[in-house]
Design a protein around this motif. Structure first.
Motif, PDB file in Angstrom:
ATOM      1  N   THR B  19     -45.749 -29.925   7.113  1.00 44.58           N
ATOM      2  CA  THR B  19     -46.573 -30.812   8.050  1.00 44.58           C
ATOM      3  C   THR B  19     -45.515 -30.982   9.493  1.00 44.58           C
ATOM      4  O   THR B  19     -46.071 -30.851  10.753  1.00 44.58           O
ATOM      5  CB  THR B  19     -46.331 -32.364   7.423  1.00 44.58           C
ATOM      6  N   LEU B 216     -50.975 -45.279   8.053  1.00 46.41           N
ATOM      7  CA  LEU B 216     -50.994 -43.672   7.699  1.00 46.41           C
ATOM      8  C   LEU B 216     -51.201 -43.472   6.237  1.00 46.41           C
ATOM      9  O   LEU B 216     -51.618 -42.623   5.744  1.00 46.41           O
ATOM     10  CB  LEU B 216     -49.674 -43.084   8.335  1.00 46.41           C
ATOM     11  N   LYS B 217     -50.338 -44.200   5.384  1.00 41.83           N
ATOM     12  CA  LYS B 217     -50.384 -44.272   4.183  1.00 41.83           C
ATOM     13  C   LYS B 217     -51.657 -44.575   3.711  1.00 41.83           C
ATOM     14  O   LYS B 217     -52.238 -44.091   2.557  1.00 41.83           O
ATOM     15  CB  LYS B 217     -49.119 -45.394   3.504  1.00 41.83           C
ATOM     16  N   ASP B 220     -54.277 -41.921   3.995  1.00 41.78           N
ATOM     17  CA  ASP B 220     -53.776 -40.677   3.130  1.00 41.78           C
ATOM     18  C   ASP B 220     -54.427 -41.104   1.636  1.00 41.78           C
ATOM     19  O   ASP B 220     -54.896 -40.313   1.106  1.00 41.78           O
ATOM     20  CB  ASP B 220     -52.494 -40.611   3.038  1.00 41.78           C
ATOM     21  N   ASN B 221     -54.328 -42.365   1.450  1.00 46.15           N
ATOM     22  CA  ASN B 221     -54.595 -42.548  -0.077  1.00 46.15           C
ATOM     23  C   ASN B 221     -56.169 -42.864  -0.181  1.00 46.15           C
ATOM     24  O   ASN B 221     -56.642 -42.569  -1.349  1.00 46.15           O
ATOM     25  CB  ASN B 221     -54.103 -44.099  -0.661  1.00 46.15           C
ATOM     26  N   SER B 227     -56.633 -35.899   8.389  1.00 42.11           N
ATOM     27  CA  SER B 227     -55.303 -35.197   8.129  1.00 42.11           C
ATOM     28  C   SER B 227     -54.019 -36.000   8.748  1.00 42.11           C
ATOM     29  O   SER B 227     -54.176 -36.590   9.851  1.00 42.11           O
ATOM     30  CB  SER B 227     -55.506 -33.793   8.576  1.00 42.11           C
ATOM     31  N   GLU B 228     -53.106 -35.879   8.076  1.00 42.47           N
ATOM     32  CA  GLU B 228     -51.956 -36.897   8.560  1.00 42.47           C
ATOM     33  C   GLU B 228     -51.343 -36.302   9.821  1.00 42.47           C
ATOM     34  O   GLU B 228     -50.968 -37.125  10.648  1.00 42.47           O
ATOM     35  CB  GLU B 228     -50.905 -36.529   7.332  1.00 42.47           C
TER      36      GLU B 228
END
Lengths: 377, 470
Positions: B19, B216-217, B220-221, B227-228
Motif C-alpha cells: 500500500t 477509510l475503515k 474498507d469493511n 481501494s484504500e
C-alpha cells in the motif's frame, strides 16, 4: 495525589517546532557569476535555490521565505515582490513602508495553473523568477562598469528589517486593545507567544566587501542582538567579513570545494532550522579571521589606530586635521608619538615617596607606575 | 507534528509495504505525508538523503547528530522505516548500515519539489466558465454548517437539546458515526460515547482526520470495491488544493467520484449539485494537511476556519470560585459546555454556570477525562483570561483533577510484561534500551521483570540476545 502537581498545570507546550522564516540574500553580481559559469551557471544555481526554497516551505506548514538580491548597484526584494507605487495608493495604506510588507499580495502577473505543482510552490517560484528577470533586464553596462562588488550591506539591512516586520506581524494578535497591555507587561506576554525563528542565508560569490565594512558590521551586530543566525554559503571569493558574520551570530559557514553540488550542500547543511540544529552537528568556520577594515580607506588591517571616543579604526595616523572622521573628536595622535617619555622616571620616584609616606598598596598610586612600564622596555 | 496528524500517522504506520508503495506514486501524497506526518528531525533526514547520490552510512549519520539527540534520531529512523520511506541495508563486511530513500518516495518527492512530471496530482483546475464562482465566504458557511450539524447530532441528543443548528445530516453519515463508535444507540435514543467525547473536544482539524480515518475503515469493511490507496491519495490531494478554486472531476477515478458525494455531506468539499462537473474544496479540506495553527497567518483580514472561529477568539471565563461565563450563542458550544458544567442562566450572548463536583463527576462517568475538560477550557479561554499564566486559575484545574481522581484511583496502561531473563546482563540491557526508547513503564529489579508499553523496537534486542545464547 502526585498527579495534582503544580508543575503540569500549564502543559500546553506546542508540540510542533515554531515556524521559521528563511531570508535568502542572493549575491547576483554578474562579474562573479561570470567567473563561476564553467562550474555553476547562475541559472542552475537559481534553479537549485528554488528547490531549496520549496523544501524549506515543505518542512513546516507556517514556514515563510524571503529572497533578496544583492546586485552590483542596488539591493532589492525578489520575493515577496515589492508592490507598485500606484497600487499602494489604491490600497490606501499611507504608512510609507508598505514596500516590503507584500507577503500576502499576489504579484500582478497571473500564475499559470499547473496541475503538477503544489500551488504555494508555484506562487513563490513565479514571483522569484519574474522579479529576477526584471532585475537582469534593468541592469545596464554602465552600472556594472562602475563597481565590481555587490551591495551585501544594503541587502542585509533589508533582510533584517523584513524579519523584524514579519516577526511583529506574526505575533498572535488578540485584539487591538491588548497590544497596549502587551507593551506594558512585555515580559509575560512575550513568553506566551509562539516565536517566529528567523535566519538569514547569504549565498555569496564575490569577494572583497571591505568597502562596506561599516554597514555590514552594523547589520551583524543587529542580527546578533536579535539572535538571528547568519548562514554563509561562500561559492567563490573570500572575505573576512562574512566569516565574522556567521561566527558572531552562530550561523553556519561553508565554502564548498565543488560548487556544482550546490543543492546537496543546501539540503544537508542549510535546511535544518533552529529547532533541528539543536540536535545536529552543524559545520562552522574553523579559524575565523577577526581582522577589521579601516574606516578611512576600507582596507583590512592587522594593526591600526583606534579613536578613543568612538572606537573607529584607522590605518594611518595621518588624519586630516587630527579630527576623527566618524565623531569629529580631536585626536592628539602626533603629540602622543612625539613626546618622549622623559618625565616618567621622575614621576615614578615621586610616587614611591608618596607611597612610602602613606599606604603603599593604594590602587590610585600604582596606576601611573603601571602605565609607565611599557615605555621603559 | 500536531495531535491531528498523529492519528493519521498511526493509521499510515500500520499499512503494509504494498500500500505504501502505491501511495508513494502520487507526488501530492508524498508531499503531504512529508509536510505533516513526519517528525521534525525526520524531515531533515529525508531532505539530506533526497539528492545524495550514494547511500548514507550509519557512521556518517551518527556523526551528523549530536550524541544527546540519539533517542530522537532512533525515533525518527524508526518512523521512517515503518512508513517504508527509508531503506536500511547492512553494508557487507562492516557493522555499518546504509540508509537511502525508497526509490518511489524519492522520485515523487523530487517531482513535487521541482514541479516536474505529468501526474496532475495537485488537482486539475476547471476551465474558466461564464458561471459565477462560489465565494470563499459561501464555502466557509457551507462547511461550518455541515460540520456543526454533525457535531450537534452527537452532542445535542445526549444533553437533551432538540432542534438542529444547520440542517439534518445524512443517513450515511449517521451510520458512519455509529460504526466508528462515536455514538451508540441506547433504547432507541442516540447517546454519545467516550470516543465521541474525545472527538467533540478535539480541534476541528483533528476531528476531520478522525472522521476520515473512520471513513477509510468503513469503506474498507463495506467492500464497495473502493481501494484504500485511491481514497487516501484523494484525501491528501484535497489537502493541497487552493481554497476558492473549482476543480474538474474529469480526472478522478470512479472511487474518488463516489467519495465526492460522501465528502460533500461532511462539508469537506462543495458541489453545486449531485454529479456536477466541478467541485470546490472547503476550508476543512485545504487545512487537512496543515496544522490548524497555520491558519493564524500574517494577514489579519483572513477569515478564520469554521468551527475554530470561536476557538481563535476564545469565549470562556472561569473564575476562581468555579463560576463559568461563556460568551456564546452557539447551540453547539452550549451543548458541549453543558456536558461538564451546571449551566444556570442563558442570555442572548452569554451563558453562565458553575463547575461543580456533581457536574464533573457526571462528565467523568460518561467518559470525559479531566485533562480533556481542562484543555477545552484552556483552548477556548477568553482573551481577558489569556493575560494570566496559566489561563485557567490553578485552583480550578487542580480541583477538576481532584474530582476526577475521586472516581478512579487506578491508572491502567496497556503493554507487555517481560520476565524470566536468563541473566542479569540481558535484563540490564533490555531495561537500558527500553528506557532510552521511553517505552519503560515499570521495572522490578529484584524479580528481573519489566513492563513496557510498546514492544516492536525491543524485539530486535530480544532476538539478538536469543541468537547470542545459541
Amino acid at each position: 495525589m502526585n498527579a495534582i502537581d503544580g508543575t503540569d498545570r500549564h502543559t500546553k507546550v506546542d508540540e510542533g517546532p515554531p515556524p521559521s522564516l528563511l531570508t535568502i540574500v542572493l549575491d547576483t553580481n554578474p562579474h562573479a557569476w561570470a567567473h563561476l559559469s564553467s562550474s555553476l551557471p547562475l541559472s542552475t544555481a537559481l534553479a537549485n535555490i528554488l528547490i531549496f526554497v520549496n523544501a524549506h516551505l515543505a518542512s513546516g506548514n507556517a514556514n515563510c521565505v524571503a529572497v533578496i538580491a544583492a546586485h552590483s548597484q542596488k539591493a532589492c526584494f525578489l520575493y515577496p515582490a515589492p508592490t507598485h507605487v500606484s497600487k499602494r495608493r489604491e490600497n490606501g495604506t499611507a504608512n510609507g513602508d508598505v514596500e516590503m510588507g507584500g507577503t500576502s499580495d499576489r504579484p500582478p502577473h497571473s500564475i499559470p495553473d499547473n496541475p503538477n505543482k503544489y500551488r504555494p510552490f508555484s506562487t513563490v517560484e513565479t514571483a522569484i523568477v519574474n522579479s529576477f528577470t526584471k532585475l537582469m533586464e534593468e541592469t545596464h553596462e554602465v552600472d556594472l562598469a562602475s563597481t565590481p562588488t555587490t551591495m551585501i550591506g544594503g541587502a542585509l539591512s533589508l533582510a533584517l528589517s523584513f524579519i523584524a516586520k514579519t516577526t511583529l506581524l506574526h505575533a498572535p494578535v488578540t485584539s487591538r486593545a491588548d497590544d497596549m497591555m502587551a507593551l506594558a507587561d512585555s515580559e509575560t506576554t512575550q513568553a506566551q507567544r509562539v516565536p517566529l525563528t528567523s535566519r538569514i542565508l547569504i549565498v555569496s560569490v564575490s569577494g572583497d566587501l571591505a568597502n562596506q565594512y561599516i554597514p555590514v558590521m552594523n547589520s551583524i551586530f543587529a542580527a546578533q542582538r536579535k539572535r538571528i543566525p547568519i548562514d554563509i554559503l561562500k561559492l567563490a571569493g573570500d572575505t573576512v567579513l562574512l566569516q565574522q558574520a556567521s561566527d558572531a551570530t552562530g550561523g553556519i559557514y561553508m565554502k564548498p570545494e565543488n560548487p556544482g553540488g550546490l543543492l546537496q550542500y543546501l539540503m544537508m547543511a542549510f535546511l535544518p532550522d533552529a529547532t533541528a540544529r539543536t540536535h545536529l552537528v552543524m559545520p562552522s568556520a574553523g579559524g575565523v579571521d577577526f581582522r577589521a577594515a579601516c574606516f578611512c580607506h576600507r582596507k583590512v588591517v592587522d594593526i591600526g589606530y583606534v579613536c578613543s571616543v568612538c572606537l573607529s579604526i584607522f590605518c594611518t595616523s595621518q588624519i586630516q586635521g587630527n579630527l576623527c572622521q566618524t565623531c569629529g573628536s580631536y585626536l592628539s595622535l602626533r603629540s602622543a608619538q612625539m613626546n618622549p617619555p622623559a618625565l616618567i622616571p621622575k614621576k615614578k620616584k615621586k610616587k614611591r615617596r608618596v607611597g612610602q609616606g602613606t599606604d603603599s598598596a593604594t590602587p590610585g598610586g600604582s596606576t601611573p607606575v603601571g602605565s609607565g612600564t611599557p615605555m621603559h622596555s | 507534528m500536531s495531535a491531528s496528524s498523529s492519528q493519521a500517522l498511526e493509521y499510515l504506520e500500520q499499512l503494509p509495504l504494498q500500500t505504501h508503495k502505491k501511495l508513494y506514486e502520487q507526488p501530492s501524497t508524498v508531499l503531504a505525508i512529508f509536510r505533516c506526518m513526519l517528525p521534525h528531525l525526520a524531515k531533515s533526514i529525508v531532505m539530506a538523503l533526497l539528492y545524495i547520490p550514494q547511500p548514507l552510512s550509519s557512521f556518517d549519520l551518527d556523526a551528523w547528530f549530536r550524541p544527546s539527540a540519539s533517542r530522537l534520531k532512533k525515533d525518527s529512523l524508526y518512523i521512517l522505516e515503518k512508513l517504508h520511506i527509508v531503506e536500511a541495508k547492512p553494508r557487507d563486511t562492516s557493522r555499518f548500515t546504509d540508509y537511502s530513500l525508497a526509490p518511489g518516495f524519492s522520485k515523487s518527492l523530487r517531482q513535487a519539489l521541482e514541479g516536474s512530471g505529468r501526474h496532475g496530482s495537485f488537482g486539475v483546475p476547471a476551465p474558466p466558465t461564464e458561471k459565477r464562482k462560489v465565494t470563499i465566504q459561501e464555502l466557509d458557511d457551507y462547511a461550518q454548517g455541515q460540520w456543526e450539524s454533525l457535531l450537534f447530532y452527537m452532542v445535542g441528543s445526549t444533553v437533551g437539546f432538540h432542534g438542529s443548528v444547520g440542517g439534518d445530516i445524512g443517513e450515511g453519515t449517521k451510520k458512519l458515526l455509529q460504526g466508528g463508535g462515536f455514538v451508540a444507540k441506547n433504547h432507541g435514543k442516540i447517546g454519545i460515547t467516550r470516543t465521541g467525547f474525545m472527538f467533540v473536544l478535539q480541534d476541528t482539524n483533528a476531528q476531520v482526520w478522525s472522521l476520515l480515518i473512520e471513513y477509510l475503515k468503513y469503506v474498507d469493511n463495506l467492500g464497495l470495491g473502493m481501494s484504500e490507496t485511491d481514497v487516501l491519495s484523494f484525501l491528501f490531494m484535497l489537502g493541497s488544493l487552493e481554497l476558492g478554486q473549482d476543480y474538474s472531476t474529469s480526472t478522478l477515478s470512479p472511487t474518488q467520484t463516489q467519495m465526492l458525494d460522501d465528502l460533500t455531506a461532511f462539508g469537506i468539499v462543495y458541489m453545486s449539485h449531485k454529479g456536477a462537473k466541478t467541485f470546490y474544496p472547503t476550508r476543512l479540506a485545504v487545512t487537512l494537511t496543515s496544522d490548524s495553527g497555520a491558519l493564524s497567518t500574517t494577514n489579519p483580514n483572513e477569515v478564520v476556519a469554521p468551527g475554530t472561529g470561536a476557538t481563535k477568539k476564545g469565549f470562556i471565563i472561569v473564575e476562581t470560585n468555579y463560576r463559568l461565563y461563556a460568551y456564546t450563542n452557539s447551540l453547539l458550544q452550549i451543548a458541549v459546555l453543558s456536558l461538564f458544567t451546571k449551566l444556570t442562566t442563558r442570555f442572548p450572548n452569554l451563558v453562565s454556570g458553575k463547575l461543580t463536583r456533581a457536574s464533573i463527576a457526571r462528565a467523568v462517568q460518561t467518559g470525559i477525562s479531566a485533562s480533556q475538560i481542562i484543555s477545552y477550557l484552556d483552548a477556548h479561554a477568553h482573551p481577558q483570561m489569556q493575560k494570566a499564566v496559566p489561563f485557567i486559575p490553578p485552583t480550578v484545574t487542580d480541583q477538576i483533577r481532584l474530582w476526577e481522581l475521586e472516581g478512579e484511583r487506578v491508572e491502567t496502561t496497556n503493554g507487555y510484561m517481560l520476565k524470566e531473563f536468563q541473566s542479569e546482563k540481558d535484563y540490564r540491557e533490555i531495561v537500558k534500551y527500553a528506557e532510552d526508547l521511553g517505552v519503560l513503564v515499570w521495572r522490578g529489579d529484584a524479580e528481573k521483570k519489566l513492563f513496557v508499553d510498546r514492544i516492536e523496537q525491543l524485539q530486535d534486542v530480544l532476538k539478538r540476545q536469543a541468537a547470542r545464547r545459541r
